[in-house]
Design a protein around this motif. Structure first.
Motif, PDB file in Angstrom:
ATOM      1  N   ARG A 126      41.717  61.114 -82.356  1.00 16.72           N
ATOM      2  CA  ARG A 126      41.419  59.878 -81.646  1.00 16.72           C
ATOM      3  C   ARG A 126      42.731  59.296 -81.164  1.00 16.72           C
ATOM      4  O   ARG A 126      43.793  59.585 -81.707  1.00 16.72           O
ATOM      5  CB  ARG A 126      40.631  58.894 -82.483  1.00 16.72           C
ATOM      6  N   LYS A 127      42.633  58.409 -80.191  1.00 16.65           N
ATOM      7  CA  LYS A 127      43.842  57.888 -79.572  1.00 16.65           C
ATOM      8  C   LYS A 127      44.211  56.495 -80.049  1.00 16.65           C
ATOM      9  O   LYS A 127      45.350  56.114 -79.959  1.00 16.65           O
ATOM     10  CB  LYS A 127      43.673  57.883 -78.053  1.00 16.65           C
ATOM     11  N   SER A 128      43.280  55.745 -80.536  1.00 13.50           N
ATOM     12  CA  SER A 128      43.556  54.362 -80.897  1.00 13.50           C
ATOM     13  C   SER A 128      43.247  54.116 -82.369  1.00 13.50           C
ATOM     14  O   SER A 128      42.156  53.675 -82.729  1.00 13.50           O
ATOM     15  CB  SER A 128      42.742  53.416 -80.018  1.00 13.50           C
ATOM     16  N   LEU A 129      44.219  54.415 -83.222  1.00  9.91           N
ATOM     17  CA  LEU A 129      44.009  54.208 -84.653  1.00  9.91           C
ATOM     18  C   LEU A 129      43.777  52.742 -85.008  1.00  9.91           C
ATOM     19  O   LEU A 129      42.905  52.454 -85.827  1.00  9.91           O
ATOM     20  CB  LEU A 129      45.185  54.783 -85.443  1.00  9.91           C
ATOM     21  N   MET A 134      40.009  48.884 -87.316  1.00  8.68           N
ATOM     22  CA  MET A 134      39.299  47.606 -87.223  1.00  8.68           C
ATOM     23  C   MET A 134      37.785  47.814 -87.335  1.00  8.68           C
ATOM     24  O   MET A 134      37.111  47.124 -88.094  1.00  8.68           O
ATOM     25  CB  MET A 134      39.636  46.906 -85.907  1.00  8.68           C
ATOM     26  N   VAL A 135      37.257  48.792 -86.604  1.00 11.25           N
ATOM     27  CA  VAL A 135      35.819  49.061 -86.643  1.00 11.25           C
ATOM     28  C   VAL A 135      35.434  49.632 -87.999  1.00 11.25           C
ATOM     29  O   VAL A 135      34.404  49.276 -88.579  1.00 11.25           O
ATOM     30  CB  VAL A 135      35.408  49.997 -85.485  1.00 11.25           C
ATOM     31  N   GLY A 136      36.269  50.531 -88.527  1.00  6.78           N
ATOM     32  CA  GLY A 136      36.004  51.125 -89.832  1.00  6.78           C
ATOM     33  C   GLY A 136      35.951  50.096 -90.948  1.00  6.78           C
ATOM     34  O   GLY A 136      35.259  50.295 -91.960  1.00  6.78           O
ATOM     35  N   GLN A 137      36.669  48.989 -90.771  1.00  2.17           N
ATOM     36  CA  GLN A 137      36.633  47.922 -91.773  1.00  2.17           C
ATOM     37  C   GLN A 137      35.258  47.272 -91.866  1.00  2.17           C
ATOM     38  O   GLN A 137      34.869  46.795 -92.930  1.00  2.17           O
ATOM     39  CB  GLN A 137      37.704  46.875 -91.477  1.00  2.17           C
TER      40      GLN A 137
END
Length: 167
Positions: A126-129, A134-137
């Motif tokens: 992925r390009k935007s860790l 943030m979403v994974g949180q």
């Protein structure tokens, strides 16, 4: 460009928790999108096509807790970002779709599926860790709230922390 602005407006209303304004903004965006010709280069960052709008709507419905819509759109997003060989064409969209499916699974009591989708979201290219973290949180919060004492929850949270520390 105005279609994307309506989607961003809907995201803002979702963060605030104003469901009625979410629907108004999404409806405006959809109506504008329907009047536009299909883009010649849908991969362009500033072009919004129906599949990108579905991606935005998936995120928004996940945030406002409309699990049925979020899950259906996550399925739609995943079906469009994987080619016939199983290669992921849009890693960030796929990752966020897996987070969405994980959040929905956690909310309905399926810890195994929630963690499985969470790990799928965090694995791969992925390009935007920062965006993924943030979403994974969101998934980490749902898992911690509902399954805080489970080892599977801790494994996902630890993997997310490791990813966050690498950004």
């Amino acid at each position: 460009m105005s279609v994307q602005l309506h989607a961003q407006e809907a995201k803002a209303w979702a963060r605030i928790g104003d469901r009625s304004r979410v629907e108004v903004a999404l409806d405006r965006g959809r109506r504008l999108l329907e009047d536009l010709p299909h883009p010649t280069d849908p991969a362009h960052h500033f072009v919004v096509d129906p599949s990108k709008f579905d991606y935005y709507a998936m995120d928004i419905y996940r945030r406002v807790g409309d699990d049925a819509r979020a899950d259906g759109l996550a399925e739609e997003v995943l079906s469009k970002v994987v080619d016939w060989r199983g290669r992921i064409l849009a890693p960030m969209r796929a990752a966020e779709a897996h987070v969405t499916k994980g959040v929905v699974a956690a909310r309905v009591g399926d810890l195994d599926a929630a963690v499985h989708h969470g790990h799928q979201a965090l694995d791969g290219d992925r390009k935007s860790l920062p965006s993924l973290v943030m979403v994974g949180q969101e998934l980490a919060e749902v898992l911690t709230d509902r399954y805080g004492g489970e080892s599977d929850t801790q494994e996902y949270v630890d993997e997310l922390r490791t990813l966050a520390s690498s950004t």
